[in-house]
Design an enzyme around this catalytic site. Structure first.
Site, short mmCIF file in Angstrom:
data_model
loop_
_atom_site.label_atom_id
_atom_site.label_comp_id
_atom_site.label_asym_id
_atom_site.label_seq_id
_atom_site.Cartn_x
_atom_site.Cartn_y
_atom_site.Cartn_z
N HIS A 261 -29.12 -15.40 8.47
CA HIS A 261 -29.22 -16.04 9.79
C HIS A 261 -30.36 -17.07 9.83
O HIS A 261 -30.15 -18.23 10.19
CB HIS A 261 -29.45 -14.94 10.84
CG HIS A 261 -29.60 -15.44 12.24
ND1 HIS A 261 -28.54 -15.45 13.13
CD2 HIS A 261 -30.66 -15.94 12.91
CE1 HIS A 261 -28.96 -15.95 14.29
NE2 HIS A 261 -30.25 -16.24 14.19
N GLU A 262 -31.54 -16.65 9.43
CA GLU A 262 -32.69 -17.57 9.50
C GLU A 262 -32.54 -18.74 8.54
O GLU A 262 -33.02 -19.84 8.80
CB GLU A 262 -34.01 -16.82 9.23
CG GLU A 262 -34.34 -15.68 10.21
CD GLU A 262 -34.36 -16.09 11.69
OE1 GLU A 262 -34.56 -17.28 11.98
OE2 GLU A 262 -34.14 -15.19 12.54
N HIS A 265 -30.78 -21.45 10.38
CA HIS A 265 -31.71 -22.22 11.21
C HIS A 265 -32.50 -23.20 10.33
O HIS A 265 -32.70 -24.36 10.66
CB HIS A 265 -32.73 -21.28 11.88
CG HIS A 265 -32.22 -20.58 13.10
ND1 HIS A 265 -31.70 -21.25 14.18
CD2 HIS A 265 -32.18 -19.26 13.44
CE1 HIS A 265 -31.37 -20.37 15.14
NE2 HIS A 265 -31.64 -19.16 14.70
N GLU A 291 -28.58 -22.29 17.25
CA GLU A 291 -27.97 -20.97 17.04
C GLU A 291 -26.58 -21.12 16.40
O GLU A 291 -26.13 -20.23 15.68
CB GLU A 291 -27.90 -20.24 18.39
CG GLU A 291 -27.96 -18.74 18.32
CD GLU A 291 -29.20 -18.17 17.65
OE1 GLU A 291 -30.26 -18.82 17.66
OE2 GLU A 291 -29.10 -17.08 17.11
ZN LIG Z 1 -31.26 -17.35 15.72
#
Ligand SMILES: [Zn+2]
Length: 494
Positions: A261-262, A265, A291
């Site tokens: 997830h990170e 980003h 997001e």
């Molecule tokens: Zn996030």
């Protein structure tokens, strides 16, 4: 030097100080010993005062007026709009309101840290009342400046160009099909068995596995790094992106997907247009678009069958001493698509997550617009949890309306970004599949074609387009919840 050039130069100056703030913020969360906190807080406050001073220089008013009269290219006109938006957002509030709100938020958040475990709504309510009052004042001032409703003006800080009218349409649609879909999936999963990871997964092995996965996702290690913090985040600056995770030695699964997830980003930050670095047009379009990148990595790529197979394989190698049944790819798939109706948003699965967000959105919208009072929240929370997830939170404040930090800090308008991101991500994937053979690309281990699509359509655009134009140019239409529904139905019932 033209007025426009002076404004760009000034923005880069502000960005340089923000750069230092971002790295200090990462250091506070990931490295700093506790004894450093008081002096660091003072140093950061001083830095923020200085940034505020730069943002509110009186001569900027004239420079904006001059620049608007200059002969600018189409792109420069857009850059100027973003410069002005960021300047206005920073300037519209009177200094005494900013100070009062920052004190009230800090007080509320600090007390909340012990009131939440004590389930102490009565105590919390006394501080929260002031946060709501000042947030409504802020929303009112922003609404007058932008000609929007108070809530939409707050929403615009995170999602410029998005209105609650459009969110109502999107979310009302989701509410017509989500509760039944969740029930159908739970019924289907009832008979499935899975091997849950247990035991000692050392931090060292977890970190080595995380770094392998970041390499697979082509994270640029010359411009970023991975560290640990209590609350995982992606910080730093585009040329030096700092992502963090938290390791639980009894289970690697959450941390591993957290890194995926990170990394999403981070790659967005690393891929922002270098020619616009340090100016508002060179930053991420919105929190929802940010997001959409992390969730594209985590949900669209990260939980796809070929990626799960790779992940299972890599994890099996790093944890060779553990039961091989854990790392069977079907077991891994089940592990990462397990659905459960539960109270806590941050622990929620992909399918029930939107219910948590919609509930918060509906409450904060009505709260900021003055339709309800903060004392109505516990009752409304319980009603909506019952309606969307069949759970009651009567008397259970700590796992109900007191669970999130956002409102204690006056961050009203942020929650929709999570579900908007999930929806955008589903739409990108559906459209990407028309030109990229996503499954075989992932199976090959060289995911470049996927990242090229994202770079071309999202990352390189920075904030040069409105969100609607960005999505339309990338996918042929504005946000359409049908893609999200189709994605969830295929994944969980297909
Ligand atoms: Zn996030």
């Amino acid at each position: 030097m033209s007025a426009f050039e002076k404004l760009v130069k000034h923005a880069k100056k502000i960005d340089n100080f923000q750069h230092l703030g971002a790295i200090c913020g990462w250091d506070m969360a990931a490295m700093m010993p506790s004894g450093g906190s008081q002096a660091r807080a003072e140093a950061m406050a001083e830095l923020n005062v200085h940034i505020h001073h730069l943002n509110t220089k009186p001569e900027l008013t004239d420079l904006f007026a001059e620049a608007e009269a200059e002969n600018l290219s189409e792109q420069q006109k857009w850059e100027l709009r973003e410069l002005k938006r960021s300047w206005q957002n920073a300037n519209v509030l009177p200094a005494d309101l900013v100070e009062a709100a920052s004190l009230a938020n800090a007080k509320c958040e600090h007390a909340w840290r012990s009131q939440r475990p004590d389930n102490d709504w009565q105590g919390f309510e006394k501080n929260f009342r002031e946060v709501v009052k000042l947030s409504r004042e802020e929303a009112q001032i922003r609404a007058e400046a932008t000609g929007q409703t108070p809530y939409d003006a707050m929403l615009g800080l995170y999602e410029p160009g998005t209105s609650s009218a459009s969110l109502d349409t999107l979310f009302d649609d989701v509410k017509t099909w989500l509760p039944k879909l969740v029930d159908d999936v739970l019924e289907k999963q009832k008979s499935e068995s899975l091997v849950i990871p247990q035991g000692n997964f050392s931090t060292t092995s977890q970190k080595a596995l995380g770094l392998d996965v970041m390499k697979l996702l082509q994270f640029n290690f010359d411009n970023g790094r991975l560290d640990q913090s209590v609350h995982p985040f992606c910080g730093g600056v585009p040329t030096d992106v700092r992502i963090t995770t938290r390791y639980d030695e009894s289970d690697f699964a959450q941390s591993l997907m957290g890194i995926v997830h990170e990394t999403g980003h981070a790659r967005y930050e690393q891929g922002l247009p270098k020619s616009l670095a340090g100016t508002p047009a060179g930053t991420a379009r919105s929190m929802g678009i940010h997001e959409s990148q992390s969730l594209f990595f985590e949900m669209q790529v990260g939980r796809s069958a070929p990626f799960i197979a790779r992940l299972a394989d890599l994890a099996g190698k790093h944890f060779a001493e553990h039961d091989a049944a854990i790392f069977d790819k079907d077991n891994f798939q089940k592990l990462y698509t397990r659905v459960k109706k539960d109270y806590i948003r941050v622990d929620a699965d992909e399918l029930t997550y939107p219910a948590h967000v919609i509930l918060r959105y509906e409450i904060e919208r009505d709260l900021i617009n003055g339709v309800i009072e903060h004392t109505d929240i516990p009752e409304l929370w319980d009603q909506k949890m019952q309606a969307y997830l069949g759970l009651t939170t009567k008397g259970n404040y700590k796992n109900g309306c007191m669970q999130d930090i956002h409102w204690t800090d006056g961050a009203f308008g942020y929650f929709p970004s999570y579900t908007l991101g999930a929806m955008y991500a589903a739409q990108y994937m559906a459209v990407m599949k028309q030109t990229v053979d996503v499954e075989s690309v992932i199976a090959s281990g060289d995911l470049s074609p996927i990242f090229q699509w994202l770079e071309q359509n999202i990352w390189s655009k920075g904030s040069l387009l409105s969100t609607d134009d960005l999505i339309t140019q990338a996918t042929g239409e504005t946000l359409n919840a049908a893609f999200f529904k189709e994605h969830l139905t295929n994944r969980y019932l297909g």
